[in-house]
Design a protein around this motif. Structure first.
Motif, PDB file in Angstrom:
ATOM      1  N   THR A 415       0.819  -1.217   0.000  1.00  0.00           N
ATOM      2  CA  THR A 415       0.000   0.000   0.000  1.00  0.00           C
ATOM      3  C   THR A 415       0.850   1.263   0.000  1.00  0.00           C
ATOM      4  O   THR A 415       0.322   2.363  -0.167  1.00  0.00           O
ATOM      5  N   ARG A 416       2.170   1.123   0.197  1.00  0.00           N
ATOM      6  CA  ARG A 416       3.059   2.284   0.248  1.00  0.00           C
ATOM      7  C   ARG A 416       3.822   2.499  -1.051  1.00  0.00           C
ATOM      8  O   ARG A 416       4.776   3.284  -1.099  1.00  0.00           O
ATOM      9  N   ILE A 417       3.440   1.794  -2.101  1.00  0.00           N
ATOM     10  CA  ILE A 417       4.096   1.933  -3.397  1.00  0.00           C
ATOM     11  C   ILE A 417       3.055   1.687  -4.479  1.00  0.00           C
ATOM     12  O   ILE A 417       2.109   0.920  -4.288  1.00  0.00           O
ATOM     13  N   ARG A 418       3.205   2.351  -5.623  1.00  0.00           N
ATOM     14  CA  ARG A 418       2.281   2.157  -6.730  1.00  0.00           C
ATOM     15  C   ARG A 418       2.957   2.545  -8.033  1.00  0.00           C
ATOM     16  O   ARG A 418       4.029   3.171  -8.035  1.00  0.00           O
ATOM     17  N   LEU A 419       2.356   2.131  -9.139  1.00  0.00           N
ATOM     18  CA  LEU A 419       2.849   2.474 -10.472  1.00  0.00           C
ATOM     19  C   LEU A 419       1.833   3.364 -11.160  1.00  0.00           C
ATOM     20  O   LEU A 419       0.625   3.200 -10.990  1.00  0.00           O
ATOM     21  N   SER A 420       2.333   4.296 -11.959  1.00  0.00           N
ATOM     22  CA  SER A 420       1.434   5.190 -12.687  1.00  0.00           C
ATOM     23  C   SER A 420       1.891   5.341 -14.129  1.00  0.00           C
ATOM     24  O   SER A 420       3.091   5.258 -14.429  1.00  0.00           O
ATOM     25  N   GLY A 421       0.940   5.548 -15.016  1.00  0.00           N
ATOM     26  CA  GLY A 421       1.237   5.885 -16.402  1.00  0.00           C
ATOM     27  C   GLY A 421       1.515   4.724 -17.325  1.00  0.00           C
ATOM     28  O   GLY A 421       1.630   4.910 -18.535  1.00  0.00           O
ATOM     29  N   GLY A 422       1.648   3.509 -16.809  1.00  0.00           N
ATOM     30  CA  GLY A 422       1.985   2.368 -17.657  1.00  0.00           C
ATOM     31  C   GLY A 422       0.804   1.879 -18.475  1.00  0.00           C
ATOM     32  O   GLY A 422      -0.353   2.236 -18.243  1.00  0.00           O
ATOM     33  N   ARG A 423       1.119   1.027 -19.454  1.00  0.00           N
ATOM     34  CA  ARG A 423       0.078   0.453 -20.302  1.00  0.00           C
ATOM     35  C   ARG A 423      -0.667  -0.669 -19.603  1.00  0.00           C
ATOM     36  O   ARG A 423      -1.743  -1.067 -20.038  1.00  0.00           O
ATOM     37  N   SER A 424      -0.096  -1.213 -18.542  1.00  0.00           N
ATOM     38  CA  SER A 424      -0.737  -2.269 -17.768  1.00  0.00           C
ATOM     39  C   SER A 424      -0.357  -2.097 -16.312  1.00  0.00           C
ATOM     40  O   SER A 424       0.472  -1.245 -15.965  1.00  0.00           O
ATOM     41  N   GLN A 425      -0.947  -2.921 -15.450  1.00  0.00           N
ATOM     42  CA  GLN A 425      -0.655  -2.824 -14.017  1.00  0.00           C
ATOM     43  C   GLN A 425       0.756  -3.277 -13.685  1.00  0.00           C
ATOM     44  O   GLN A 425       1.231  -3.074 -12.565  1.00  0.00           O
ATOM     45  N   HIS A 426       1.461  -3.892 -14.633  1.00  0.00           N
ATOM     46  CA  HIS A 426       2.803  -4.411 -14.375  1.00  0.00           C
ATOM     47  C   HIS A 426       3.915  -3.428 -14.760  1.00  0.00           C
ATOM     48  O   HIS A 426       5.094  -3.774 -14.670  1.00  0.00           O
ATOM     49  N   GLU A 427       3.577  -2.235 -15.204  1.00  0.00           N
ATOM     50  CA  GLU A 427       4.618  -1.293 -15.594  1.00  0.00           C
ATOM     51  C   GLU A 427       4.196   0.125 -15.246  1.00  0.00           C
ATOM     52  O   GLU A 427       3.008   0.417 -15.065  1.00  0.00           O
ATOM     53  N   GLY A 428       5.196   1.005 -15.161  1.00  0.00           N
ATOM     54  CA  GLY A 428       4.891   2.397 -14.902  1.00  0.00           C
ATOM     55  C   GLY A 428       5.979   3.090 -14.116  1.00  0.00           C
ATOM     56  O   GLY A 428       7.006   2.505 -13.744  1.00  0.00           O
ATOM     57  N   ARG A 429       5.747   4.369 -13.875  1.00  0.00           N
ATOM     58  CA  ARG A 429       6.641   5.179 -13.057  1.00  0.00           C
ATOM     59  C   ARG A 429       6.383   4.835 -11.591  1.00  0.00           C
ATOM     60  O   ARG A 429       5.238   4.718 -11.151  1.00  0.00           O
ATOM     61  N   MET A 456      13.942  -4.897  -8.984  1.00  0.00           N
ATOM     62  CA  MET A 456      13.516  -6.183  -8.427  1.00  0.00           C
ATOM     63  C   MET A 456      12.830  -5.986  -7.072  1.00  0.00           C
ATOM     64  O   MET A 456      11.798  -6.609  -6.790  1.00  0.00           O
ATOM     65  N   VAL A 457      13.389  -5.122  -6.251  1.00  0.00           N
ATOM     66  CA  VAL A 457      12.800  -4.881  -4.934  1.00  0.00           C
ATOM     67  C   VAL A 457      11.454  -4.173  -5.076  1.00  0.00           C
ATOM     68  O   VAL A 457      10.489  -4.505  -4.380  1.00  0.00           O
ATOM     69  N   ALA A 458      11.368  -3.206  -5.998  1.00  0.00           N
ATOM     70  CA  ALA A 458      10.103  -2.490  -6.205  1.00  0.00           C
ATOM     71  C   ALA A 458       9.007  -3.451  -6.658  1.00  0.00           C
ATOM     72  O   ALA A 458       7.880  -3.410  -6.147  1.00  0.00           O
ATOM     73  N   CYS A 459       9.319  -4.325  -7.600  1.00  0.00           N
ATOM     74  CA  CYS A 459       8.319  -5.283  -8.076  1.00  0.00           C
ATOM     75  C   CYS A 459       7.928  -6.266  -6.976  1.00  0.00           C
ATOM     76  O   CYS A 459       6.764  -6.669  -6.873  1.00  0.00           O
ATOM     77  N   ARG A 460       8.894  -6.657  -6.148  1.00  0.00           N
ATOM     78  CA  ARG A 460       8.588  -7.557  -5.024  1.00  0.00           C
ATOM     79  C   ARG A 460       7.642  -6.874  -4.042  1.00  0.00           C
ATOM     80  O   ARG A 460       6.682  -7.482  -3.571  1.00  0.00           O
ATOM     81  N   GLU A 473      14.657   6.673 -17.167  1.00  0.00           N
ATOM     82  CA  GLU A 473      13.891   7.736 -17.819  1.00  0.00           C
ATOM     83  C   GLU A 473      12.471   7.252 -18.050  1.00  0.00           C
ATOM     84  O   GLU A 473      12.274   6.154 -18.576  1.00  0.00           O
ATOM     85  N   THR A 474      11.502   8.055 -17.669  1.00  0.00           N
ATOM     86  CA  THR A 474      10.098   7.640 -17.798  1.00  0.00           C
ATOM     87  C   THR A 474       9.256   8.776 -18.372  1.00  0.00           C
ATOM     88  O   THR A 474       8.095   8.961 -17.992  1.00  0.00           O
ATOM     89  N   TRP A 475       9.834   9.535 -19.296  1.00  0.00           N
ATOM     90  CA  TRP A 475       9.115  10.674 -19.860  1.00  0.00           C
ATOM     91  C   TRP A 475       7.864  10.237 -20.626  1.00  0.00           C
ATOM     92  O   TRP A 475       6.917  11.008 -20.782  1.00  0.00           O
ATOM     93  N   TYR A 476       7.849   8.983 -21.096  1.00  0.00           N
ATOM     94  CA  TYR A 476       6.713   8.506 -21.882  1.00  0.00           C
ATOM     95  C   TYR A 476       5.569   8.027 -20.984  1.00  0.00           C
ATOM     96  O   TYR A 476       4.521   7.622 -21.462  1.00  0.00           O
ATOM     97  N   TRP A 477       5.776   8.029 -19.657  1.00  0.00           N
ATOM     98  CA  TRP A 477       4.704   7.687 -18.714  1.00  0.00           C
ATOM     99  C   TRP A 477       4.338   8.950 -17.943  1.00  0.00           C
ATOM    100  O   TRP A 477       5.084   9.391 -17.076  1.00  0.00           O
ATOM    101  N   GLY A 521      11.359   3.999 -13.093  1.00  0.00           N
ATOM    102  CA  GLY A 521      10.220   3.208 -13.533  1.00  0.00           C
ATOM    103  C   GLY A 521      10.583   1.739 -13.588  1.00  0.00           C
ATOM    104  O   GLY A 521      11.765   1.367 -13.542  1.00  0.00           O
ATOM    105  N   VAL A 522       9.579   0.887 -13.679  1.00  0.00           N
ATOM    106  CA  VAL A 522       9.811  -0.559 -13.734  1.00  0.00           C
ATOM    107  C   VAL A 522       8.840  -1.214 -14.709  1.00  0.00           C
ATOM    108  O   VAL A 522       7.762  -0.685 -14.987  1.00  0.00           O
ATOM    109  N   ILE A 523       9.263  -2.353 -15.220  1.00  0.00           N
ATOM    110  CA  ILE A 523       8.377  -3.271 -15.930  1.00  0.00           C
ATOM    111  C   ILE A 523       8.521  -4.613 -15.218  1.00  0.00           C
ATOM    112  O   ILE A 523       9.614  -5.188 -15.184  1.00  0.00           O
ATOM    113  N   CYS A 524       7.446  -5.084 -14.617  1.00  0.00           N
ATOM    114  CA  CYS A 524       7.487  -6.297 -13.796  1.00  0.00           C
ATOM    115  C   CYS A 524       6.959  -7.502 -14.562  1.00  0.00           C
ATOM    116  O   CYS A 524       6.239  -7.366 -15.551  1.00  0.00           O
TER     117      CYS A 524
END
Length: 753
Positions: A415-429, A456-460, A473-477, A521-524
């Motif tokens: 609940t203390r981390i989230r992704l934004s702007g990605g094309r799916s719930q598995h990627e984003g800033r 890896m830690v963020a996705c975990r 770089e995440t300018w596209y998100w 950003g990450v892609i998980c």
């Protein structure tokens, strides 16, 4: 199972039936008659505990008698056929070893073999109806997609009247509810019933009951509670009791497996003379610090663990490996069940097991298989205390490696981390939450030095498995209205559970490149590759060659020689090379692919090939104290499937600018006689050294396990010949064996035993 009445029963003894063409002898109309063609009057249902309506033990009624299916040779294709028989569109998984509890009666089918396209299970091959050598401990189950076939009639779903289930259990603190730190380790036991959460009467409550509840909630053990305090507190509070008479043995993986009774709706006197059941759980080492019990955990002396998990996408899951004779090896899945899996989970500091996995579901190991036919009662403190069979080479293969998924404490970390702007719930800033009560706010992470280990830690922490990529770089998100950078200098080892546990700058934010476009950003992904070097082949193929300089121009162009080669008298003279073969296996659950696409591969005219990764492998000669005296490297000029296991097809081939990679279950062979497959040891003096090879050294491509990427060997060089021995993967030995290796004084003669 013991006989039960309507109101006094083990709630999973009365089961939800899903019948195909008729139910309880009364035919039901179907708008899709072809769906049942070939079933020959068979009926199907899902049974067992604990489960959801679309999963369970498969039971078939034939000739008026209900029976089960043995899990021998059972596959996902067979599950597809059975789920369609049950009125679902397809299967999403299947289970073995009576995960939903053992059935009763006949075992109708064994060695069931389906292609997945059959209209009826009668079209699949098997040993014949009623011909089986299995027990009900091997009953198969299916997990169907929660989507009905067109025309399926809900009248085929028969629910038992007054059907109650214990689906969920929680601990509610008696005081300070909502303000206590997570995970919650002590409080009132509450069960979720159709009309809401209810307490459990503590009359007859035992330590065995507490052990089961704590295991379900992710804790390995329990401790005594202050009964007087809770008894006094209970007199001042109102309670809603829904359950009583709980009697567990202590080895159950779920409270629903215990004997228990539900209160009837018209019961007015509930729990007379008793109070709400209370438990106090002891968290494992990973969760002790956050629950305030770190001091207690550290006071206990701990030796090296003799069991570990490998290859899991989430904490508390993975392939089971055990330590024997200072060497790690796997466990064969024969007779592997929830009791054995729970012993492993609790031994590692987690709760009881959610699943006992077979068929190398967490990837195949390499090396020894130490145990087979492990039979635990569930009360053992270690897997080694369980009766087991010592393995022989012909008994088992790594395609049968056992695994587990354990219950974990709820920490609220996701609940203390989230992704934004990605094309799916598995990627984003990546956005993180900072601050205390009343001052909580979301912010971004500086992208400086953000890489695969941090991702890896963020996705975990997000619960999304592994990281495919860590992006700086995440300018596209588009981050929307979140623009503040609240964390910088993040450096992780890759083993942390949350980003808070990684080193970072704290409240002083320092970012070389400012602006939201340069945030992390990450892609998980739920799966990842896992590369492993065949250490024995290195030891078998190592030799010295004196190679003339006029044959090394291309190698010099690709920086495959020592720096002193630049001042050599070209083309006269020679370089002394330590050559060896490298066989690199992919034992993960996803193909290993270069990080860069083909459009960015670099063409090398001299050797006439493309490099998909500048640095794929490091080769080093080290002194016993770790000082580097010679080095080499290998670019991935051709990642391809040289050979594969019997049931795996090659997918990658370098010819004609083909796709590069290593398929799961395949290996890439770099022979000893190709350029740059060496270390230039021209300047190395005679002595005792360590040969070290590291695959994917810069973590350019995500893997499920980086600890097995390094291989080390002892070697003795006398100025003319070299002896290489004791080659092993970095994490294949115990800690003590590794210390002995590092302290090894070297050979005083050329006799290697």
């Amino acid at each position: 199972m013991r006989p039960v009445s309507v109101w006094q029963w083990s709630p999973w003894g009365l089961l939800l039936c899903l019948l195909c063409s008729s139910c309880l002898g009364s035919p039901s109309p179907s708008t899709d008659p072809e769906k049942r063609v070939g079933s020959q009057g068979l009926r199907f249902r899902l049974a067992g505990f604990p489960r959801k309506p679309y999963e369970g033990r498969v039971e078939i009624q034939r000739a008026g008698e209900w029976g089960t299916i043995c899990d021998d040779d059972f596959t996902l294709q067979a599950a597809h056929v059975l789920c369609r028989e049950l009125g679902f569109t397809e299967a999403t998984g299947w289970t073995h070893s009576a995960k939903y509890g053992p059935g009763t009666g006949r075992i109708w089918l064994d060695n069931l073999s389906c292609s997945g396209t059959e209209q009826s299970v009668t079209e699949c091959a098997s040993r014949g109806w009623g011909n089986s050598d299995c027990t009900h401990d091997e009953d198969a189950g299916v997990i169907c997609k929660d989507q009905r076939l067109p025309g399926f009639s809900d009248s085929n779903v028969i629910e038992v009247e007054h059907h109650l289930q214990v689906e969920e259990v929680r601990i509610r603190p008696a005081v300070g509810w909502g303000r206590r730190p997570l995970p919650v380790t002590e409080g009132l036991v509450e069960v979720r019933l159709p009309d809401g959460w209810s307490q459990v009467c503590d009359k007859g409550w035992s330590a065995h009951n507490s052990h089961v509840v704590c295991g379900m909630l992710g804790f390995p053990s329990e401790k005594r509670v202050n009964a007087a305090f809770y008894r006094l507190l209970a007199q001042r509070q109102q309670h809603s009791f829904g359950l009583h008479g709980v009697a567990c043995v202590g080895t159950e993986a779920h409270l629903s497996l215990c004997s228990l009774e539900f209160y009837r709706a018209n019961d007015t006197a509930r729990c007379p003379g008793g109070g709400p059941a209370v438990v106090s759980c002891v968290p494992g080492p990973l969760y002790a610090a956050s629950s305030g019990q770190k001091k207690q955990q550290q006071s206990k002396p701990q030796g090296e663990a003799r069991v570990r998990l490998k290859g899991g996408a989430h904490p508390g899951e993975g392939r089971v490996e055990v330590l024997k004779a200072s060497t790690w090896g796997t466990v064969c899945d024969r007779k592997w069940d929830l009791h054995a899996a729970s012993v492993v989970c609790r031994e590692l500091g987690f709760g009881s097991a959610r699943e006992a996995l077979s068929g190398a579901r967490m990837g195949q190991g390499m090396g020894a298989i130490h145990l087979s036919e492990v039979r635990c009662s569930g009360q053992e403190l270690s897997l080694w205390k369980c009766p087991h069979k010592n393995i022989t080479a012909e008994d088992c293969s790594h395609s049968q490696d056992a695994g587990v998924r354990c219950n974990l404490p709820y920490t609220g970390a996701e609940t203390r981390i989230r992704l934004s702007g990605g094309r799916s719930q598995h990627e984003g800033r990546v956005e993180v939450q900072i601050g205390g009560p009343g001052t909580l706010r979301w912010g971004l992470i500086c992208g400086d030095d953000w890489g695969t280990l941090e991702a890896m830690v963020a996705c975990r922490q997000l619960g999304l498995g592994y990281a495919n990529h860590g992006l700086q770089e995440t300018w596209y998100w588009d981050s929307g209205n979140i623009t503040e950078v609240v964390m910088s200098g993040v450096r992780c080892t890759g083993t942390e559970l949350t980003l808070d546990q990684c080193a970072h700058h704290g409240t002083h934010i320092t970012c070389k490149r400012t602006g939201t476009r340069f945030t992390a950003g990450v892609i998980c992904s739920e799966t990842a590759s896992d590369l492993l070097l065949h250490s024995a082949l290195v030891q078998e193929t190592a030799y010295i060659e004196d190679r003339p300089l006029h044959m090394l121009y291309c190698a010099a162009e690709e920086n495959c020689l020592a720096s002193s080669a630049r001042s050599a008298n070209w083309p006269y003279g020679h370089r002394r090379l330590l050559r060896f073969s490298s066989q690199i296996h992919n034992l993960g659950r996803a193909d290993f692919r270069p990080k860069a696409g083909r459009h960015s591969w670099v063409w090398h005219e001299c050797h006439g090939h493309y490099h998909s990764m500048d640095i794929f492998t490091h080769y080093d000669i080290l002194t016993p104290n770790g000082t580097k005296v010679a080095e080499g490297h290998k670019a991935s000029f051709c990642l391809e499937d040289t050979e594969c296991q019997e049931d795996v097809s090659k997918r990658y081939e370098c010819a004609n600018f083909g796709e590069q990679g290593i398929t799961v279950g395949c290996w890439d062979l770099y022979r000893h006689d190709i350029d740059c497959q060496w270390i230039d040891i021209t300047d190395v003096k005679p002595g005792n050294y360590i040969l070290q090879i590291v695959i994917n050294p810069n973590f350019e491509v995500a893997e499920s396990d980086f600890t097995n990427n390094a291989m080390k060997c002892n070697c003795k060089y006398d100025g003319h010949r070299i002896w290489v021995h004791n080659c092993h993967i970095g994490d294949a030995f115990s800690e003590e064996a590794n210390r002995r290796f590092e302290r090894y004084p070297g050979q005083t003669s050329n006799q290697i035993i």
